[in-house]
Design a protein around this motif. Structure first.
Motif, short mmCIF file in Angstrom:
data_model
loop_
_atom_site.label_atom_id
_atom_site.label_comp_id
_atom_site.label_asym_id
_atom_site.label_seq_id
_atom_site.Cartn_x
_atom_site.Cartn_y
_atom_site.Cartn_z
N GLU A 133 0.80 -1.21 0.00
CA GLU A 133 0.00 0.00 0.00
C GLU A 133 0.84 1.27 0.00
OE1 GLU A 133 -2.80 -0.10 3.13
OE2 GLU A 133 -3.60 -2.04 2.58
N GLY A 134 2.14 1.14 0.03
CA GLY A 134 2.98 2.33 -0.03
C GLY A 134 3.93 2.43 1.13
N ALA A 135 4.93 3.29 0.98
CA ALA A 135 5.95 3.47 2.00
C ALA A 135 5.74 4.73 2.82
CB ALA A 135 7.33 3.52 1.33
N ALA A 136 4.80 5.57 2.41
CA ALA A 136 4.55 6.86 3.08
C ALA A 136 5.81 7.71 3.11
CB ALA A 136 4.01 6.63 4.51
N THR A 137 6.62 7.59 2.07
CA THR A 137 7.89 8.32 2.00
C THR A 137 8.17 8.73 0.56
OG1 THR A 137 8.77 7.02 3.85
CG2 THR A 137 10.37 8.20 2.51
N VAL A 138 8.75 9.90 0.42
CA VAL A 138 9.19 10.42 -0.88
C VAL A 138 10.70 10.55 -0.84
CG1 VAL A 138 9.20 12.51 -2.31
CG2 VAL A 138 7.04 11.61 -1.41
N GLY A 139 11.36 10.24 -1.95
CA GLY A 139 12.81 10.27 -2.01
C GLY A 139 13.36 11.48 -2.75
N LEU A 140 14.56 11.92 -2.35
CA LEU A 140 15.28 12.99 -3.03
C LEU A 140 16.76 12.66 -2.99
CD1 LEU A 140 15.55 15.85 -4.29
CD2 LEU A 140 15.61 16.76 -1.96
N VAL A 141 17.38 12.55 -4.16
CA VAL A 141 18.81 12.25 -4.26
C VAL A 141 19.50 13.41 -4.94
CG1 VAL A 141 20.56 10.63 -5.08
CG2 VAL A 141 18.27 9.79 -4.50
N LEU A 142 20.64 13.84 -4.38
CA LEU A 142 21.44 14.89 -5.00
C LEU A 142 22.78 14.32 -5.43
CD1 LEU A 142 20.87 17.99 -2.67
CD2 LEU A 142 19.71 17.38 -4.80
N ALA A 143 23.05 14.36 -6.71
CA ALA A 143 24.34 13.91 -7.24
C ALA A 143 25.18 15.14 -7.53
CB ALA A 143 24.15 13.07 -8.50
N ARG A 144 25.61 15.78 -6.47
CA ARG A 144 26.46 16.96 -6.56
C ARG A 144 27.60 16.79 -5.57
NH1 ARG A 144 24.01 22.97 -7.22
NH2 ARG A 144 22.65 22.65 -9.01
N PRO A 145 28.71 17.51 -5.75
CA PRO A 145 29.78 17.45 -4.75
C PRO A 145 29.25 17.83 -3.38
CG PRO A 145 30.54 18.58 -6.73
CD PRO A 145 29.06 18.39 -6.90
N ALA A 146 29.44 16.94 -2.40
CA ALA A 146 28.91 17.19 -1.06
C ALA A 146 29.43 18.50 -0.48
CB ALA A 146 29.25 16.02 -0.15
N SER A 147 30.64 18.90 -0.86
CA SER A 147 31.26 20.11 -0.32
C SER A 147 30.50 21.37 -0.71
CB SER A 147 32.71 20.22 -0.79
OG SER A 147 32.77 20.28 -2.21
N THR A 148 29.71 21.31 -1.78
CA THR A 148 28.99 22.51 -2.23
C THR A 148 27.61 22.64 -1.61
OG1 THR A 148 27.94 21.44 -4.14
CG2 THR A 148 30.17 22.31 -4.45
N LEU A 149 27.13 21.61 -0.94
CA LEU A 149 25.74 21.63 -0.46
C LEU A 149 25.57 22.35 0.87
CD1 LEU A 149 24.69 17.99 -1.41
CD2 LEU A 149 24.20 20.11 -2.64
N GLY A 150 26.61 22.37 1.69
CA GLY A 150 26.49 22.97 3.01
C GLY A 150 26.21 24.47 2.97
N VAL A 151 26.64 25.13 1.89
CA VAL A 151 26.43 26.58 1.79
C VAL A 151 25.43 26.94 0.70
CG1 VAL A 151 28.69 27.20 2.71
CG2 VAL A 151 28.45 26.71 0.27
N GLU A 152 24.79 25.95 0.13
CA GLU A 152 23.85 26.17 -0.98
C GLU A 152 22.46 26.42 -0.43
OE1 GLU A 152 23.06 27.03 -4.56
OE2 GLU A 152 24.80 25.70 -4.63
N SER A 153 22.07 27.69 -0.31
CA SER A 153 20.79 28.02 0.30
C SER A 153 19.61 27.58 -0.57
CB SER A 153 20.70 29.52 0.57
OG SER A 153 20.75 30.25 -0.64
N PHE A 154 19.82 27.48 -1.89
CA PHE A 154 18.74 27.09 -2.79
C PHE A 154 18.13 25.76 -2.36
CE2 PHE A 154 17.30 24.58 -6.42
CZ PHE A 154 16.36 25.42 -6.99
N PHE A 155 18.97 24.75 -2.11
CA PHE A 155 18.45 23.43 -1.78
C PHE A 155 17.80 23.41 -0.39
CE2 PHE A 155 21.34 21.92 -5.19
CZ PHE A 155 20.38 21.30 -5.96
N LEU A 156 18.32 24.18 0.54
CA LEU A 156 17.70 24.24 1.86
C LEU A 156 16.28 24.79 1.76
CD1 LEU A 156 20.69 25.59 4.02
CD2 LEU A 156 19.83 23.24 3.89
N GLN A 157 16.12 25.86 0.97
CA GLN A 157 14.79 26.44 0.80
C GLN A 157 13.87 25.51 0.02
OE1 GLN A 157 14.92 30.64 -0.54
NE2 GLN A 157 17.08 30.60 0.03
N LEU A 158 14.43 24.86 -1.01
CA LEU A 158 13.64 23.93 -1.81
C LEU A 158 13.11 22.79 -0.94
CD1 LEU A 158 12.90 23.37 -4.90
CD2 LEU A 158 14.74 21.68 -4.80
N VAL A 159 13.98 22.21 -0.13
CA VAL A 159 13.58 21.09 0.72
C VAL A 159 12.56 21.53 1.76
CG1 VAL A 159 14.40 19.50 2.51
CG2 VAL A 159 15.67 19.73 0.37
N SER A 160 12.71 22.75 2.28
CA SER A 160 11.73 23.22 3.28
C SER A 160 10.34 23.31 2.67
CB SER A 160 12.16 24.58 3.84
OG SER A 160 12.00 25.62 2.89
#
Length: 348
Positions: A64-91
Motif C-alpha cells: 500500500e505504499g511506504a509513506a515516503t518520498v525520495g530525493l537524491v542529490l548527485a552533486r559534490p557534497a562540499s557545495t551543499l552545506g552553503v547552498e541556500s537554494f536546496f535548503l529552501q527547496l527542501v523546506s
C-alpha cells in the motif's frame, strides 16, 4: 519518579475496545469487504479515539505504499552545506509532505550511476512511493531508469533538449524558463552600457547550464556583445578562481553573471580584495537571490524567486501523481531581476 513511555495503540487494542476480531479491524481500516458498514464505522471511531496510525513498514509489506518520498542529490557534497537554494527547496517540499504525513528520504550520491542505483534499490525495497528529481542533464540517464521502474517522479528544471515530456507516463516536470531569465539579465546589463559580459556558470552537464549559455550567446549575437562562459562545480573556491582568471585576462569584462549566490559572493570577495570598486569599475549579478546577496557590500543584484514555493509546487505535483493523476509539464513563475548596488553604468 520515572515515567513509562506511552505505548502506541495496535490493531489488537482496537479489536478489544470495539469488541470485534483483529481480522475485522484489518478489513475495516483497509477498506476491504468482509465487515458491515456498522462495524466499519465503529472500528474507525475507536481507532480515532485511540490515536492509531498505520505503520509505514506494514503499509510497505502490504503493497500500500511506504509513506515516503525520495530525493537524491548527485552533486559534490562540499557545495551543499552553503547552498541556500536546496535548503529552501527542501523546506517547501517538506511543508507539503507534512500535510499528508509523508516522510522525506534524502541521500547524496557520488554520481548519476549511483543515483540511478539508489532509485532501483529504493523501489525494490518499497522504500519510497515516488521521488523528486533535480538537476536535469542534457543527456539524462535517470529518465529511462524511472520509466523502466514505473517510479512516479517530478523533475524540477527543464527537461533535456528535444524531450517534451510526453514519453514519460509517470514523470511530471516543473520548470522555469532559464532562457528568458538570462535574457532579462543581459537586457539589464546592455541597458547600462556593458559590452563585455562574462558568465561564471555551474556544472557544464546540467541542462539549465547549457540553456543559460546558449541564451547568453544568442543575446550577444543579437546585440553585438562580447561574452564568455566558464563552468564551475558551484563551489566558492572555483567561483573565486574563475573571477581571478577573468580579471587577469587581456580584456577583462565589465560585468560578470554568476550562476548562484555562493559563486557571486566568492567573486565579490576577489574583486574587493583587489580594490576594484563595484559597480564603478565592474558590475556583478547573482542568478539566485539569498540572504548572502542582501548582506554584502554593495548588495548584489540578483534573480529573485520564492524557492520554498517552488519546492511546494513540486511536492504538490508529485502528490497529484501518487493520487492517480496524469503526468504533466508545468511552467513555474519566471524569476525577476532585482537591481541592487552591485550593478551600474559601464565605465567609460
Amino acid at each position: 519518579m520515572r515515567r513509562t513511555p506511552a505505548r502506541r495503540p495496535t490493531i489488537k487494542d482496537i479489536a478489544l475496545r470495539a469488541g470485534v476480531s483483529e481480522s475485522a479491524v484489518s478489513f475495516a481500516l483497509n477498506g476491504k469487504a468482509g465487515v458491515s458498514e456498522t462495524t466499519r464505522d465503529r472500528v474507525r471511531r475507536v481507532a480515532d479515539q485511540l490515536g492509531w496510525q498505520p505503520s509505514a513498514a506494514a503499509r510497505a509489506l502490504s503493497g500500500e505504499g511506504a509513506a515516503t518520498v525520495g530525493l537524491v542529490l548527485a552533486r559534490p557534497a562540499s557545495t551543499l552545506g552553503v547552498e541556500s537554494f536546496f535548503l529552501q527547496l527542501v523546506s517547501g517540499i517538506q511543508e507539503v509532505l507534512a500535510t499528508r504525513r509523508l516522510g522525506l528520504l534524502f541521500q547524496v550520491a557520488e554520481d548519476l550511476p549511483a543515483e540511478c542505483d539508489t532509485y532501483r534499490r529504493w523501489w525494490a525495497e518499497h522504500r519510497v512511493d515516488g521521488v523528486i528529481v533535480v538537476d536535469p542533464r542534457a543527456d539524462d540517464p535517470r529518465l529511462p531508469v524511472l520509466d523502466e521502474l514505473g517510479l512516479p517522479a517530478v523533475v524540477i528544471g527543464s527537461l533535456p533538449p528535444g524531450d517534451d515530456g510526453t514519453g514519460h507516463a509517470n514523470i511530471s516536470n516543473l520548470w522555469a524558463d532559464d532562457a528568458r531569465a538570462m535574457a532579462s539579465i543581459v537586457d539589464h546589463l546592455d541597458g547600462l552600457g556593458h559590452r563585455r559580459i562574462a558568465h561564471v556558470a555551474g556544472l557544464p552537464g546540467l541542462a539549465h547550464t547549457r540553456r543559460r549559455i546558449a541564451c547568453l550567446r544568442s543575446e550577444a549575437d543579437r546585440r553585438g556583445l562580447d561574452v564568455s562562459s566558464y563552468p564551475t562545480d558551484y563551489s566558492d573556491t572555483e567561483g573565486a578562481e574563475a573571477t581571478r582568471r577573468l580579471l587577469d585576462s587581456a580584456d577583462p569584462p565589465t560585468a560578470i553573471v554568476y550562476d548562484s549566490d555562493v559563486l557571486a559572493v566568492a567573486g565579490l570577495a576577489v574583486v574587493a580584495a583587489r580594490g576594484i570598486p563595484v559597480p564603478d569599475r565592474i558590475s556583478l549579478v547573482a542568478w539566485d537571490d539569498s540572504v548572502l546577496c542582501r548582506t554584502t557590500h554593495p548588495t548584489l543584484t540578483a534573480l529573485v524567486r520564492d524557492t520554498a514555493a517552488y519546492g511546494r509546487r513540486a511536492a504538490e505535483e508529485l502528490l497529484a501523481l501518487l493520487d492517480g493523476g496524469a503526468a504533466r509539464r508545468v511552467e513555474d513563475v519566471l524569476p525577476r531581476l532585482e537591481p541592487r548596488g552591485s550593478t551600474g553604468a559601464a565605465a567609460g
